[in-house]
Design a protein around this motif. Structure first.
Motif: not given
Length: 196
Positions: A96-113
């Protein structure tokens, strides 16, 4: 050989007669089928023990571990908190990342990278699909990775945003072939997660 209908010989002692038990194998087979099809889950739950108590990972996320899944470790930072739940060879990392306004797809992409590509020397990602976590829009994707030691790992990543704006990522993985037995528990833990 005598059949069940044959009364036997009158001069044969009753203690010498063999009684055929044709129903015993049938009942044994029905019992096995009942355990495999209907009772297997209850048996595995009984072996695993009671479910772990629910806990808050952050003020934005409450987790309900399935039976037998125990926390292996917590990471707490200024901006994020994470826990790893494990059962056998399967693990579920929840971040859980506090205060991260990215959309779910952006979160997924960031986690993958930032996480998966750093963990595996070879990574194949499945096509992302839309999903829901506690009513919130989410994105999920399966993956197959190979570690530096040559171990093949299969997994699934689900990313969403809580109503308070915290980014939440679920990453379930296990050695190839082992994730299937844990899939029902993983789905249950993600489905019952409470986003705040």
């Amino acid at each position: 050989m005598r059949t069940g209908r044959d009364p036997g010989r009158p001069d044969e002692a009753p203690s010498q007669r063999r009684v055929e038990r044709r129903w015993l194998p049938l009942f044994a087979l029905l019992g096995v089928i009942a355990v495999v099809t209907g009772g297997g889950r209850r048996v595995s739950d009984a072996i695993a023990g009671p479910a772990e108590p629910a806990f808050d990972l952050t003020p934005a996320l409450r987790i309900h571990p399935a039976a037998g899944w125990v926390p292996e470790g917590f990471d707490q930072g200024a901006r994020a908190e994470a826990v790893v739940l494990a059962r056998g060879t399967a693990v579920l990392r929840i971040e859980a990342i506090l205060e991260d306004p990215r959309a779910p797809q952006d979160l997924l992409d960031g986690y993958v990278e930032q996480v998966l590509r750093q963990t595996f020397v070879d990574l194949t990602l499945g096509e992302p699909e839309t999903a829901l976590v506690d009513g919130a829009p989410a994105v999920r994707a399966g993956y197959l990775g190979t570690t530096a030691q040559g171990v093949s790992v299969e997994g699934i990543v689900v990313a969403t945003v809580s109503p308070s704006g915290a980014a939440v990522v679920f990453d379930a993985g296990a050695p190839a072939g082992d994730l299937a037995w844990a899939a029902e528990d993983v789905v249950s833990m993600i489905r019952t997660a409470e986003l705040r």
